[in-house]
Design an enzyme around this catalytic site. Structure first.
Site, PDB file in Angstrom:
ATOM      1  N   PHE A 192       0.816  -1.219   0.000  1.00  0.00           N
ATOM      2  CA  PHE A 192       0.000   0.000   0.000  1.00  0.00           C
ATOM      3  C   PHE A 192       0.849   1.269   0.000  1.00  0.00           C
ATOM      4  O   PHE A 192       0.368   2.337  -0.387  1.00  0.00           O
ATOM      5  CB  PHE A 192      -0.944   0.006   1.211  1.00  0.00           C
ATOM      6  CG  PHE A 192      -0.319   0.441   2.510  1.00  0.00           C
ATOM      7  CD1 PHE A 192      -0.428   1.746   2.946  1.00  0.00           C
ATOM      8  CD2 PHE A 192       0.370  -0.461   3.300  1.00  0.00           C
ATOM      9  CE1 PHE A 192       0.141   2.157   4.146  1.00  0.00           C
ATOM     10  CE2 PHE A 192       0.937  -0.072   4.499  1.00  0.00           C
ATOM     11  CZ  PHE A 192       0.833   1.234   4.923  1.00  0.00           C
ATOM     12  N   LYS A 193       2.104   1.164   0.400  1.00  0.00           N
ATOM     13  CA  LYS A 193       2.970   2.350   0.434  1.00  0.00           C
ATOM     14  C   LYS A 193       3.129   2.979  -0.958  1.00  0.00           C
ATOM     15  O   LYS A 193       3.383   4.173  -1.080  1.00  0.00           O
ATOM     16  CB  LYS A 193       4.349   1.988   0.988  1.00  0.00           C
ATOM     17  CG  LYS A 193       4.333   1.316   2.368  1.00  0.00           C
ATOM     18  CD  LYS A 193       3.953   2.266   3.467  1.00  0.00           C
ATOM     19  CE  LYS A 193       3.881   1.573   4.820  1.00  0.00           C
ATOM     20  NZ  LYS A 193       5.168   1.235   5.413  1.00  0.00           N
TER      21      LYS A 193
END
Length: 475
Positions: free
Chosen positions: A116-117
């Site tokens: 998700f980063k």
């Protein structure tokens, strides 16, 4: 829009000033002077915008409320270049995946590093390059990672004009796949530094360098950790996207469960909720390193020493000092910067904890701000991964499993609970195989990555060593 320090000692700044700065000079974190409020009409417009024009236009609409020192046409172009199907593997960018009745996953892990980063880091890379080119300057990014931030930052910044990256990671404490993603990069502007210690040692070094104002100015030090407001702001967008995908009208409410170690991901949800997004609860899911769960249950925020930080099978949350927590506490104490500075700048360094259990503001964490919490163990992760795969036909990673386990403990009657998916299973193959008796599939572009040559330097947990390496490379 101007930004102020949580500790009160910084002159209000514009977005592009704090974009390149990271921590405020007084050691605090930057926050907007106010949260822009969105009403029902705006939510309706944004719902239609996402449906008709896609995620990039929604991102532009949200970011425009906070960024007024980049021309609108340029900001829109940055968003359009960032959020593409080519980069994120699907036109929806963050598709919602039903899991079971009342529970679904928001897929945030389709980007270049499968975590998700990427959602924020890809934007940050384009913002950095834009602003540095506009100024004719260079930037040395110093970051710390417990697993996914490092690779997401390096893939976003590799080859970027005017940017060097110095990424600290805890030596031997990431999964083999996570290490390979970072250490196999051979780009000249990427420097991997494996610190003999835990993630909190890495994070402490980043803060110490950032607080050395002379060094920071001399070597143009910036950050990509979620202490950088721009990264957290980018994450606010997918809360709006998830809400619109999960609901048919603005009369509905949802809750989110967020696997969290450093509090950045769920803090973005707090910002979205403060803006007016109809979120009932924000459920913080931790692993055995349960400093955040302890606070939301008891009112005591107690950081752990490195020796007391467990090495777990959801290693990206093996964190006992949650940097972004300061942003929430700033709101919780009524934006009283003097009190906040006392808690984080004096009491926490002196005693290792602070206690709000007897303070009336503590009840507001749940009652006003909607926070709940829970924790998960290795046995819980294995059971949740196995259940989701065998009963529901969905394979999830270890951190997402922490989220699903805790979400099930907080069912929301009549509304949808959205669990933020944090990574794809391949990043934690050993635990997946332990749970399922089979390894997860490896995306074609990452096959053989663990066998590639590594470019990494092992160093002691020493601020001066890191400063020397930065200064030498910049000479």
């Amino acid at each position: 829009m101007h930004y102020i320090s949580t500790r009160g000692g910084a002159t209000p700044r514009k977005f592009c000033e704090i974009l390149l700065e990271g921590l405020a000079p007084d050691g605090g974190l930057y926050m907007p002077v106010r949260y822009p409020l969105v009403n029902d009409a705006t939510l309706a417009d944004w719902r239609a915008l996402l449906a008709e024009k896609g995620y990039a236009e929604l991102a532009f609409a949200v970011l425009s409320l906070y960024i007024d020192d980049i021309p609108a046409a340029d900001l829109r172009d940055i968003c359009q270049r960032t959020y593409t199907a080519d980069v994120f593997g699907t036109p929806e960018i963050t598709p919602l995946k039903p899991l079971e009745a009342g529970l679904c996953l928001e897929a945030l892990s389709n980007g270049p590093t499968l975590a998700f980063k990427d959602m924020a880091m890809q934007l940050l890379g384009n913002l950095f390059e834009y602003e540095l080119r506009r100024r004719g300057e260079q930037l040395n990014i110093l970051g710390a990672t417990s697993g996914d931030t490092g690779s997401a930052a390096e893939y976003a910044m590799r080859g970027k004009e005017g940017v060097r990256v110095f990424m600290l990671s805890p030596h031997g404490r990431m999964s083999a796949f996570q290490q390979a993603q970072m250490f196999s990069l051979q780009d000249a502007n990427i420097h991997n530094l494996a610190v003999e210690g835990v993630f909190d040692d890495c994070q402490d070094i980043v803060k110490a360098v950032s607080n050395d104002l002379d060094f920071k100015r001399s070597y143009k030090i910036g950050t990509v950790n979620s202490i950088n407001w721009a990264r957290l702001l980018a994450q606010v967008v997918y809360y709006f996207a998830g809400y619109f995908e999960a609901t048919a009208s603005n009369a509905e409410r949802v809750s989110f469960t967020v696997p969290s170690g450093n509090f950045g991901n769920v803090c973005a949800g707090h910002v979205a909720r403060m803006m007016g997004l109809p979120i009932d609860h924000l459920v913080v899911a931790t692993n055995e390193n349960d400093v955040l769960d302890e606070f939301f249950r008891t009112g005591v925020y107690r950081v752990r020493a490195g020796a007391d930080t467990y090495e777990t099978s959801s290693p990206s949350m093996d964190i006992s000092k949650a940097s972004n927590f300061e942003r929430f506490i700033f709101d919780l104490v009524g934006r009283d910067a003097t009190r906040l500075a006392g808690l984080f700048g004096e009491e926490l360094p002196r005693t290792g904890c602070f206690d709000l259990s007897q303070d009336p503001v503590f009840a507001q964490a749940a009652d006003r701000y909607g926070f709940l919490s829970g924790k998960s163990t290795h046995a819980d992760r294995l059971a949740t991964i196995r259940d989701c795969y065998e009963r529901l036909g969905v394979m999830i990673d270890t951190h997402t499993a922490d989220g699903v386990k805790v979400a099930r403990e907080h069912p929301q009657t009549g509304e949808t609970m959205i669990v933020l998916e944090t990574a794809l299973p391949i990043k934690f193959a050993v635990t997946i195989e332990e749970a399922l008796g089979r390894a997860p599939d490896v995306p074609e572009r990452f096959r053989g990555i663990e066998d590639l040559p590594k470019r990494v330097q092992v160093i002691p947990a020493d601020v001066e060593v890191v400063k020397h390496l930065i200064a030498t490379d910049c000479a």
